[in-house]
Design a protein around this motif. Structure first.
Motif, PDB file in Angstrom:
ATOM      1  N   SER A   1       0.839  -1.200   0.000  1.00 26.96           N
ATOM      2  CA  SER A   1       0.000   0.000   0.000  1.00 26.96           C
ATOM      3  C   SER A   1       0.869   1.244   0.000  1.00 26.96           C
ATOM      4  CB  SER A   1      -0.923   0.018   1.226  1.00 26.96           C
ATOM      5  OG  SER A   1      -1.802  -1.080   1.219  1.00 26.96           O
ATOM      6  N   TYR A   2       0.462   2.203  -0.834  1.00 27.12           N
ATOM      7  CA  TYR A   2       1.154   3.490  -0.891  1.00 27.12           C
ATOM      8  C   TYR A   2       0.168   4.587  -0.533  1.00 27.12           C
ATOM      9  CZ  TYR A   2       3.339   7.721  -2.643  1.00 27.12           C
ATOM     10  OH  TYR A   2       3.852   8.986  -2.745  1.00 27.12           O
ATOM     11  N   ALA A   3       0.599   5.511   0.327  1.00 27.18           N
ATOM     12  CA  ALA A   3      -0.282   6.596   0.778  1.00 27.18           C
ATOM     13  C   ALA A   3       0.435   7.928   0.686  1.00 27.18           C
ATOM     14  CB  ALA A   3      -0.743   6.346   2.217  1.00 27.18           C
ATOM     15  N   LEU A   4      -0.327   8.970   0.391  1.00 25.63           N
ATOM     16  CA  LEU A   4       0.208  10.322   0.292  1.00 25.63           C
ATOM     17  C   LEU A   4      -0.802  11.295   0.882  1.00 25.63           C
ATOM     18  CD1 LEU A   4       2.368  12.328  -0.803  1.00 25.63           C
ATOM     19  CD2 LEU A   4       1.040  12.404  -2.930  1.00 25.63           C
ATOM     20  N   ASN A   5      -0.309  12.204   1.718  1.00 28.93           N
ATOM     21  CA  ASN A   5      -1.151  13.189   2.405  1.00 28.93           C
ATOM     22  C   ASN A   5      -0.629  14.594   2.194  1.00 28.93           C
ATOM     23  OD1 ASN A   5      -3.027  11.548   3.602  1.00 28.93           O
ATOM     24  ND2 ASN A   5      -2.466  12.047   5.695  1.00 28.93           N
TER      25      ASN A   5
ATOM     26  N   GLY B   1       3.952   7.350   2.753  1.00 33.52           N
ATOM     27  CA  GLY B   1       4.329   6.110   3.418  1.00 33.52           C
ATOM     28  C   GLY B   1       4.004   4.887   2.586  1.00 33.52           C
ATOM     29  N   ILE B   2       4.706   3.796   2.877  1.00 36.11           N
ATOM     30  CA  ILE B   2       4.501   2.514   2.209  1.00 36.11           C
ATOM     31  C   ILE B   2       4.357   1.434   3.273  1.00 36.11           C
ATOM     32  CG2 ILE B   2       5.490   0.775   0.671  1.00 36.11           C
ATOM     33  CD1 ILE B   2       6.968   3.006  -0.754  1.00 36.11           C
ATOM     34  N   GLU B   3       3.393   0.537   3.061  1.00 39.36           N
ATOM     35  CA  GLU B   3       3.201  -0.588   3.981  1.00 39.36           C
ATOM     36  C   GLU B   3       3.148  -1.893   3.195  1.00 39.36           C
ATOM     37  OE1 GLU B   3       0.385  -1.162   7.714  1.00 39.36           O
ATOM     38  OE2 GLU B   3      -0.720  -1.581   5.867  1.00 39.36           O
ATOM     39  N   TYR B   4       3.897  -2.873   3.683  1.00 38.98           N
ATOM     40  CA  TYR B   4       3.840  -4.228   3.113  1.00 38.98           C
ATOM     41  C   TYR B   4       3.213  -5.156   4.146  1.00 38.98           C
ATOM     42  CZ  TYR B   4       5.196  -8.989   2.031  1.00 38.98           C
ATOM     43  OH  TYR B   4       5.161 -10.337   1.814  1.00 38.98           O
ATOM     44  N   ALA B   5       2.261  -5.994   3.681  1.00 35.88           N
ATOM     45  CA  ALA B   5       1.589  -6.931   4.584  1.00 35.88           C
ATOM     46  C   ALA B   5       1.653  -8.336   4.010  1.00 35.88           C
ATOM     47  CB  ALA B   5       0.137  -6.516   4.792  1.00 35.88           C
ATOM     48  N   TRP B   6       2.003  -9.288   4.840  1.00 34.41           N
ATOM     49  CA  TRP B   6       1.998 -10.693   4.476  1.00 34.41           C
ATOM     50  C   TRP B   6       0.824 -11.368   5.189  1.00 34.41           C
ATOM     51  CZ3 TRP B   6       3.013 -15.131   7.608  1.00 34.41           C
ATOM     52  CH2 TRP B   6       3.076 -16.330   6.873  1.00 34.41           C
TER      53      TRP B   6
ATOM     54  N   LEU C   1       1.733 -10.146   9.290  1.00 31.61           N
ATOM     55  CA  LEU C   1       2.974  -9.415   9.529  1.00 31.61           C
ATOM     56  C   LEU C   1       3.010  -8.203   8.603  1.00 31.61           C
ATOM     57  CD1 LEU C   1       5.590  -9.536  11.190  1.00 31.61           C
ATOM     58  CD2 LEU C   1       6.639 -10.794   9.291  1.00 31.61           C
ATOM     59  N   MET C   2       3.175  -7.018   9.193  1.00 31.08           N
ATOM     60  CA  MET C   2       3.146  -5.782   8.417  1.00 31.08           C
ATOM     61  C   MET C   2       4.346  -4.908   8.744  1.00 31.08           C
ATOM     62  SD  MET C   2      -0.915  -5.034   8.876  1.00 31.08           S
ATOM     63  CE  MET C   2      -1.127  -6.261  10.180  1.00 31.08           C
ATOM     64  N   PHE C   3       4.974  -4.384   7.697  1.00 35.90           N
ATOM     65  CA  PHE C   3       6.086  -3.451   7.845  1.00 35.90           C
ATOM     66  C   PHE C   3       5.711  -2.153   7.138  1.00 35.90           C
ATOM     67  CE2 PHE C   3       7.822  -7.721   7.807  1.00 35.90           C
ATOM     68  CZ  PHE C   3       8.654  -7.722   8.922  1.00 35.90           C
ATOM     69  N   ARG C   4       6.133  -1.029   7.721  1.00 35.65           N
ATOM     70  CA  ARG C   4       5.796   0.259   7.106  1.00 35.65           C
ATOM     71  C   ARG C   4       6.910   1.275   7.347  1.00 35.65           C
ATOM     72  NH1 ARG C   4       2.629  -0.779  11.572  1.00 35.65           N
ATOM     73  NH2 ARG C   4       1.165  -1.889  10.227  1.00 35.65           N
ATOM     74  N   VAL C   5       7.068   2.171   6.388  1.00 39.60           N
ATOM     75  CA  VAL C   5       7.994   3.290   6.523  1.00 39.60           C
ATOM     76  C   VAL C   5       7.279   4.543   6.013  1.00 39.60           C
ATOM     77  CG1 VAL C   5      10.112   1.949   6.327  1.00 39.60           C
ATOM     78  CG2 VAL C   5       9.008   2.823   4.263  1.00 39.60           C
ATOM     79  N   GLY C   6       7.727   5.695   6.484  1.00 38.13           N
ATOM     80  CA  GLY C   6       7.108   6.940   6.052  1.00 38.13           C
ATOM     81  C   GLY C   6       8.069   8.103   6.138  1.00 38.13           C
ATOM     82  N   PHE C   7       7.617   9.231   5.621  1.00 39.41           N
ATOM     83  CA  PHE C   7       8.405  10.450   5.692  1.00 39.41           C
ATOM     84  C   PHE C   7       7.458  11.631   5.764  1.00 39.41           C
ATOM     85  CE2 PHE C   7      11.034  13.987   4.368  1.00 39.41           C
ATOM     86  CZ  PHE C   7      12.262  13.705   4.964  1.00 39.41           C
ATOM     87  N   VAL C   8       7.731  12.540   6.709  1.00 36.44           N
ATOM     88  CA  VAL C   8       6.943  13.757   6.881  1.00 36.44           C
ATOM     89  C   VAL C   8       7.811  14.936   6.469  1.00 36.44           C
ATOM     90  CG1 VAL C   8       5.641  15.184   8.491  1.00 36.44           C
ATOM     91  CG2 VAL C   8       5.667  12.705   8.784  1.00 36.44           C
ATOM     92  N   TYR C   9       7.367  15.638   5.432  1.00 33.12           N
ATOM     93  CA  TYR C   9       8.164  16.735   4.888  1.00 33.12           C
ATOM     94  C   TYR C   9       7.480  18.073   5.111  1.00 33.12           C
ATOM     95  CZ  TYR C   9      10.331  19.952   1.598  1.00 33.12           C
ATOM     96  OH  TYR C   9      10.948  21.045   1.053  1.00 33.12           O
ATOM     97  N   GLU C  10       8.290  19.055   5.479  1.00 33.36           N
ATOM     98  CA  GLU C  10       7.843  20.441   5.496  1.00 33.36           C
ATOM     99  C   GLU C  10       9.018  21.313   5.051  1.00 33.36           C
ATOM    100  OE1 GLU C  10       8.480  22.218   9.892  1.00 33.36           O
ATOM    101  OE2 GLU C  10       6.813  20.813   9.719  1.00 33.36           O
ATOM    102  N   LYS C  11       8.740  22.502   4.630  1.00 34.00           N
ATOM    103  CA  LYS C  11       9.763  23.396   4.094  1.00 34.00           C
ATOM    104  C   LYS C  11      10.879  23.628   5.117  1.00 34.00           C
ATOM    105  CE  LYS C  11      10.332  28.014   2.073  1.00 34.00           C
ATOM    106  NZ  LYS C  11       9.634  29.288   1.736  1.00 34.00           N
ATOM    107  N   GLY C  12      12.112  23.436   4.678  1.00 33.98           N
ATOM    108  CA  GLY C  12      13.269  23.684   5.532  1.00 33.98           C
ATOM    109  C   GLY C  12      13.697  22.520   6.393  1.00 33.98           C
ATOM    110  N   ILE C  13      13.039  21.354   6.268  1.00 31.37           N
ATOM    111  CA  ILE C  13      13.346  20.237   7.162  1.00 31.37           C
ATOM    112  C   ILE C  13      14.673  19.569   6.809  1.00 31.37           C
ATOM    113  CG2 ILE C  13      12.262  18.347   5.863  1.00 31.37           C
ATOM    114  CD1 ILE C  13      11.053  17.421   8.540  1.00 31.37           C
ATOM    115  N   GLU C  14      15.209  19.852   5.624  1.00 32.28           N
ATOM    116  CA  GLU C  14      16.435  19.174   5.191  1.00 32.28           C
ATOM    117  C   GLU C  14      17.654  19.552   6.014  1.00 32.28           C
ATOM    118  OE1 GLU C  14      14.781  21.373   3.401  1.00 32.28           O
ATOM    119  OE2 GLU C  14      13.942  20.483   1.577  1.00 32.28           O
ATOM    120  N   LYS C  15      17.702  20.780   6.520  1.00 35.42           N
ATOM    121  CA  LYS C  15      18.881  21.251   7.246  1.00 35.42           C
ATOM    122  C   LYS C  15      18.521  21.645   8.675  1.00 35.42           C
ATOM    123  CE  LYS C  15      21.066  23.140   3.067  1.00 35.42           C
ATOM    124  NZ  LYS C  15      21.640  24.359   2.442  1.00 35.42           N
ATOM    125  N   TYR C  16      19.464  21.414   9.561  1.00 34.78           N
ATOM    126  CA  TYR C  16      19.251  21.749  10.973  1.00 34.78           C
ATOM    127  C   TYR C  16      19.023  23.253  11.150  1.00 34.78           C
ATOM    128  CZ  TYR C  16      20.090  22.043  15.999  1.00 34.78           C
ATOM    129  OH  TYR C  16      19.963  22.284  17.337  1.00 34.78           O
TER     130      TYR C  16
END
Length: 368
Positions: free
Chosen positions: A274-278, A292-297, A301-316
Motif C-alpha cells: 500500500s502506498y499513501a500520500l497526504n 508512506g509505504i506498507e507491506y503486509a503478508w 505481519l506488516m512493515f511500514r515506513v514513512g516520511f513527513v516533509y515540510e519546508k526547511g526540514i532538510e537542514k538543521y
C-alpha cells in the motif's frame, strides 16, 4: 475514463478548503493545545500518519474519524509513547469502539500526557527544595461514524481538552470531521471490478473556540496604593486558539501474486503493498506532506515506513521542528477466530528526531 473524472473531481473539491486554510508560518507558536497534533497510536504513526484515506478502526479517531465506521463489532486499543526520549515525557492512550448495528459506530478514546515531577521554584528559592508538581495534558474524544454507501464513509468527533499544572488549568472543546471515499480501479483475476484498492480521504481537525488559563496561579497579593490594605489581585490570561488543520490524502493498494480459485470463485491475496500520500494544511505552522509505504503478508505481519516533509526540514539551520522526517513501524496481527474475524495485534513505531533520541510507541489492539 470515468475513473479519471471521478479522481479529478474529488481532488479538486478537496483542494478548495486547503487553499482557504493555507498554513501561515508567521502565526507559528501562537496557538495552544499543541498536544492535539500528536498522534498517540503506534500503527498509523509508523508511516507518518500518511494513511488518512485508508486508516480503519480506532486509530482513525486521530487521523480521520470516518475510518472508525469499519469497526466490525468491538475494538479495544492501548498505546504507550515515549515522547522525545530523554525528556521523560510519556503518553498513555486508550480507546473503545462499538458497532451499533446498522446505525453506525460509536467510539471513545483518551490520551494522557505526563511530564513527570517538576521542582517548584520561586523568586526567593530558585533552586527549589519546597516540593514538586506534575503537569498533565489530557484529551477525551467521543466520535460517531457511519457507512453511507459501499464507497462513502463519514464521521464526527467532539474532543474535550484539559491542561493542568499545580495552580492553573485550561479546558476547551474541539470538533473533528472526516470523509473516506473508496472506489476501485481495474479488474481482478476473476474479471470482476476491484472494489477497495483506491481510496481518498479528507479530515478537518481541532476546530473550536479559544481557550484560557484560569486558577490561583494568575493571582497575587499586593498593597493598595496610598493605603495599608493588602488585597489579592487576579490577572487575566490571554486567550489562545486551537491548532486547526485540514488533511487531504489518497491511498492505493496493490495485491501481489494473488492465488485464484476459479472453482470457488475466490482470490487469496497473501501479499499487499500500500502506498499513501497526504497533504496537511496547518493554520498555525508550516504545511506538511506525508508519504508512506506498507507491506503486509497475509495481514499477519506488516512493515511500514514513512516520511513527513515540510519546508526547511532538510537542514538543521532551517528546520522549525525537532522531527527530521523519517518514520518506521511494524505490526504482528494474530487471528484468534477466522470465522468471526477476531484478531489480536502488537504494533510498534519509531519517529526520528534531532535532538533527543526519537519517539517510540508500542500498542496492543484486539478486534472482536
Amino acid at each position: 475514463m470515468k475513473i479519471g473524472k471521478i479522481i479529478t473531481g474529488f481532488v479538486a473539491v478537496m483542494l478548495i478548503p486547503a487553499m482557504v486554510f493555507g498554513g501561515n508560518e508567521q502565526r507559528a507558536g501562537s496557538a495552544g493545545a499543541s498536544e492535539l497534533l500528536i498522534n498517540p497510536w503506534a500503527r498509523s504513526s509508523g508511516w507518518g500518519g500518511a494513511n488518512t484515506a485508508g486508516v480503519k478502526g480506532l486509530e482513525s479517531a486521530y487521523l480521520n474519524i470516518a475510518g472508525t465506521a469499519f469497526t466490525k463489532s468491538t475494538e479495544l486499543i492501548f498505546s504507550n509513547t515515549q515522547w522525545a526520549v530523554g525528556t521523560g515525557i510519556k503518553i498513555n492512550s486508550f480507546g473503545l469502539a462499538q458497532k451499533l448495528g446498522d446505525a453506525g459506530v460509536l467510539s471513545l478514546s483518551m490520551m494522557s500526557m505526563n511530564f513527570g515531577d517538576i521542582e517548584i521554584t520561586t523568586v526567593d528559592m530558585p533552586e527549589g527544595g519546597i516540593g514538586t508538581f506534575r503537569p498533565v495534558y489530557s484529551n477525551i474524544t467521543l466520535g460517531f461514524a457511519k457507512e453511507f454507501s459501499n464507497s462513502i464513509y463519514g464521521g464526527l468527533a467532539v474532543k474535550i481538552i484539559n491542561e493542568k499544572i499545580a495552580d492553573l488549568s485550561a479546558s476547551g472543546v474541539a470538533l473533528d470531521a472526516g470523509i473516506q471515499y473508496i472506489t476501485g480501479m481495474g479488474k481482478n483475476k476473476l474479471g470482476k471490478k476491484n472494489s477497495d484498492n483506491l481510496k481518498f480521504g479528507i479530515s478537518m481537525k481541532n476546530v473550536g473556540p479559544t481557550m484560557r488559563f484560569k486558577g490561583d496561579g494568575m493571582s497575587f497579593r499586593g498593597i493598595v496604593p496610598s493605603t495599608d490594605v493588602i488585597m489579592t489581585m487576579d490577572q487575566r490570561s490571554a486567550d489562545f486558539e486551537l491548532p486547526a488543520l485540514i488533511t487531504i490524502g489518497g491511498m492505493l493498494d496493490f495485491r501481489l501474486a494473488p492465488q485464484v480459485d476459479t472453482v470457488a470463485g475466490k482470490i487469496t491475496n497473501n501479499h499487499r503493498l500500500s502506498y499513501a500520500l497526504n497533504f496537511t494544511s496547518n493554520s498555525f505552522t508550516k504545511d506538511q506532506f506525508q508519504t508512506g509505504i506498507e507491506y503486509a503478508w497475509k495481514e499477519i505481519l506488516m512493515f511500514r515506513v514513512g516520511f513527513v516533509y515540510e519546508k526547511g526540514i532538510e537542514k538543521y539551520e532551517t528546520r522549525k521542528t525537532w522531527f527530521t522526517g523519517p518514520t518506521a513501524g511494524l505490526s504482528v496481527q494474530i487471528p484468534l477466530n477466522k470465522e468471526k474475524g477476531t484478531t489480536f495485534s502488537i504494533d510498534y513505531s519509531y519517529r526520528d528526531t534531532n535532538p533527543f533520541d526519537g519517539v517510540h510507541s508500542i500498542g496492543a489492539k484486539i478486534s472482536l
